[in-house]
Scaffold this active site. Structure first.
Site, PDB file in Angstrom:
ATOM      1  N   GLU A  91      -6.851   4.809   7.720  1.00  0.00           N
ATOM      2  CA  GLU A  91      -6.637   6.232   7.408  1.00  0.00           C
ATOM      3  C   GLU A  91      -7.867   6.828   6.737  1.00  0.00           C
ATOM      4  O   GLU A  91      -8.202   7.992   6.932  1.00  0.00           O
ATOM      5  CB  GLU A  91      -5.375   6.386   6.538  1.00  0.00           C
ATOM      6  CG  GLU A  91      -4.112   6.198   7.378  1.00  0.00           C
ATOM      7  CD  GLU A  91      -2.940   5.572   6.655  1.00  0.00           C
ATOM      8  OE1 GLU A  91      -2.912   5.565   5.410  1.00  0.00           O
ATOM      9  OE2 GLU A  91      -2.032   5.060   7.349  1.00  0.00           O
ATOM     10  N   GLU A 134      -5.577  -4.744  10.513  1.00  0.00           N
ATOM     11  CA  GLU A 134      -4.535  -3.741  10.726  1.00  0.00           C
ATOM     12  C   GLU A 134      -4.818  -2.975  12.016  1.00  0.00           C
ATOM     13  O   GLU A 134      -5.589  -2.002  12.000  1.00  0.00           O
ATOM     14  CB  GLU A 134      -4.513  -2.758   9.552  1.00  0.00           C
ATOM     15  CG  GLU A 134      -4.186  -3.398   8.229  1.00  0.00           C
ATOM     16  CD  GLU A 134      -3.594  -2.387   7.258  1.00  0.00           C
ATOM     17  OE1 GLU A 134      -2.460  -2.595   6.842  1.00  0.00           O
ATOM     18  OE2 GLU A 134      -4.254  -1.383   6.964  1.00  0.00           O
ATOM     19  N   GLY A 178       2.378   2.331  10.776  1.00  0.00           N
ATOM     20  CA  GLY A 178       3.354   3.403  10.649  1.00  0.00           C
ATOM     21  C   GLY A 178       4.047   3.767  11.949  1.00  0.00           C
ATOM     22  O   GLY A 178       4.721   4.788  12.044  1.00  0.00           O
ATOM     23  N   ASN A 226       0.866  -1.182   0.000  1.00  0.00           N
ATOM     24  CA  ASN A 226       0.000   0.000   0.000  1.00  0.00           C
ATOM     25  C   ASN A 226       0.900   1.229   0.000  1.00  0.00           C
ATOM     26  O   ASN A 226       1.481   1.578   1.017  1.00  0.00           O
ATOM     27  CB  ASN A 226      -0.892  -0.040   1.257  1.00  0.00           C
ATOM     28  CG  ASN A 226      -1.714   1.227   1.416  1.00  0.00           C
ATOM     29  OD1 ASN A 226      -1.821   2.031   0.492  1.00  0.00           O
ATOM     30  ND2 ASN A 226      -2.295   1.402   2.598  1.00  0.00           N
ATOM     31  N   SER A 237       3.190  -2.031  10.342  1.00  0.00           N
ATOM     32  CA  SER A 237       4.641  -2.130  10.575  1.00  0.00           C
ATOM     33  C   SER A 237       5.214  -3.498  10.227  1.00  0.00           C
ATOM     34  O   SER A 237       6.094  -4.015  10.936  1.00  0.00           O
ATOM     35  CB  SER A 237       4.994  -1.742  12.018  1.00  0.00           C
ATOM     36  OG  SER A 237       4.646  -0.389  12.255  1.00  0.00           O
ATOM     37  N   HIS A 279      -9.579   1.353   4.760  1.00  0.00           N
ATOM     38  CA  HIS A 279      -8.300   1.498   5.459  1.00  0.00           C
ATOM     39  C   HIS A 279      -8.502   2.448   6.645  1.00  0.00           C
ATOM     40  O   HIS A 279      -9.270   3.397   6.559  1.00  0.00           O
ATOM     41  CB  HIS A 279      -7.238   2.043   4.499  1.00  0.00           C
ATOM     42  CG  HIS A 279      -5.867   2.013   5.092  1.00  0.00           C
ATOM     43  ND1 HIS A 279      -5.427   2.971   5.966  1.00  0.00           N
ATOM     44  CD2 HIS A 279      -4.856   1.118   4.959  1.00  0.00           C
ATOM     45  CE1 HIS A 279      -4.200   2.663   6.337  1.00  0.00           C
ATOM     46  NE2 HIS A 279      -3.828   1.555   5.750  1.00  0.00           N
ATOM     47  N   LYS A 319       0.121   4.308  -0.382  1.00  0.00           N
ATOM     48  CA  LYS A 319      -0.499   5.521   0.191  1.00  0.00           C
ATOM     49  C   LYS A 319      -0.223   6.731  -0.713  1.00  0.00           C
ATOM     50  O   LYS A 319      -0.330   6.602  -1.922  1.00  0.00           O
ATOM     51  CB  LYS A 319      -0.025   5.727   1.627  1.00  0.00           C
ATOM     52  CG  LYS A 319      -0.198   4.457   2.475  1.00  0.00           C
ATOM     53  CD  LYS A 319       0.054   4.667   3.938  1.00  0.00           C
ATOM     54  CE  LYS A 319      -0.108   3.334   4.666  1.00  0.00           C
ATOM     55  NZ  LYS A 319      -0.041   3.470   6.123  1.00  0.00           N
TER      56      LYS A 319
END
Ligand code: PGA
Length: 253
Positions: free
Chosen positions: A98, A168, A174, A9, A214, A96, A11
């Site tokens: 985010e 996730e 991250g 991904n 991560s 996702h 991003k």
């Protein structure tokens, strides 16, 4: 048996199509002859055609990072499922964290997107996961169950067989902090149980459940050793060709 799937991904990166081309080409050359694993790249929308050209005649597949549930019309700034199919995508990330946290995407929107993706033949990679606060208060599985059940309401039986789920944990994305293999395994097994209830044992056994958050060359082997971890959704490490290739080639050396 479930074929392991490793998805990158990207991003909002890399900054240019030239860099995207180089990165995709490196993934293509590092996966030649790879057997028994699937590799997916999810670049930004404007780089999809560039990456599509770079992965021609390879086993690397393409995914969108998002989609809108209407196919056309007055929806400024949106991209439809059929547009993704037209650029060569077979998959699309949906929900996702985010998107959920920064852009306010609700379970309702996620379900509409999963349904729309299915309607045009795209396989959704449905992302679910709890925040640190939710984990600390013991609500992780409750939150995940809600996200999974609500995310599937627009899906047909056939669509369910194409679906991939990505667990996730928000606190691991991250941050350099990965869920331990035990934590991942526990949630993955829980998700498979939910699928067993919602669909059937057969669907549950064949559904791929990826871990994301991560994932790095140093932790992929132990994560993939978990019986219910069927692959990885990789953010940061997918932007470094060497790291991403090491992740794809997990447990090989
Ligand atoms: P990360 O991102 O690997 O950089 O933690 C994973 C993701 O957001 O899909």
């Amino acid at each position: 048996m479930r074929t392991p799937l490793i998805a990158g991904n990207w991003k909002l990166q890399p900054p240019t199509r030239a860099e995207a081309r180089v990165l995709a080409a490196a993934v293509v050359s590092g996966t030649r002859g790879l057997a028994g694993r699937e590799v997916v790249l999810a670049p930004p929308f404007v780089m999809l055609t560039t990456v599509a050209d770079a992965v021609v005649d390879s086993l690397v597949r393409l995914a969108g990072q998002n989609l809108y549930w209407e196919n056309s019309g007055a929806f400024t700034g949106e991209i439809s499922g059929p547009m993704l199919v037209d650029t060569g995508c077979q998959h699309v990330l949906v929900g996702h964290s985010e998107r959920r946290q920064i852009f306010g995407e609700t379970d309702y929107a996620v379900a509409k997107k999963v349904g729309a993706a299915d309607a045009c033949g795209l396989g959704s990679i449905l992302c679910v996961g709890e925040t640190l606060e939710q984990r600390d208060s013991g609500d992780a599985m409750l939150v995940i169950e809600k996200q999974v059940r609500r995310g599937l309401v627009e899906l047909t039986t056939e669509g369910l067989s194409r679906l991939v789920i990505a667990y996730e944990p928000v606190w691991a994305i991250g941050t350099g902090r990965t869920a331990s293999p035990d934590q991942a395994q526990q949630v993955h097994a829980g998700i498979r149980e939910i699928i067993r209830e919602v669909a059937s044992s057969e669907v549950a056994e064949s559904m791929r459940i990826l871990y994301g958050g991560s994932v790095k060359p140093g932790n992929i082997d132990e994560l993939m050793a978990c019986p219910d971890v069927d692959g990885a959704l990789v953010g940061g490490a997918s932007l470094q060709a060497d790291d991403f290739l090491r992740i794809i080639h997990f447990q090989e050396s």
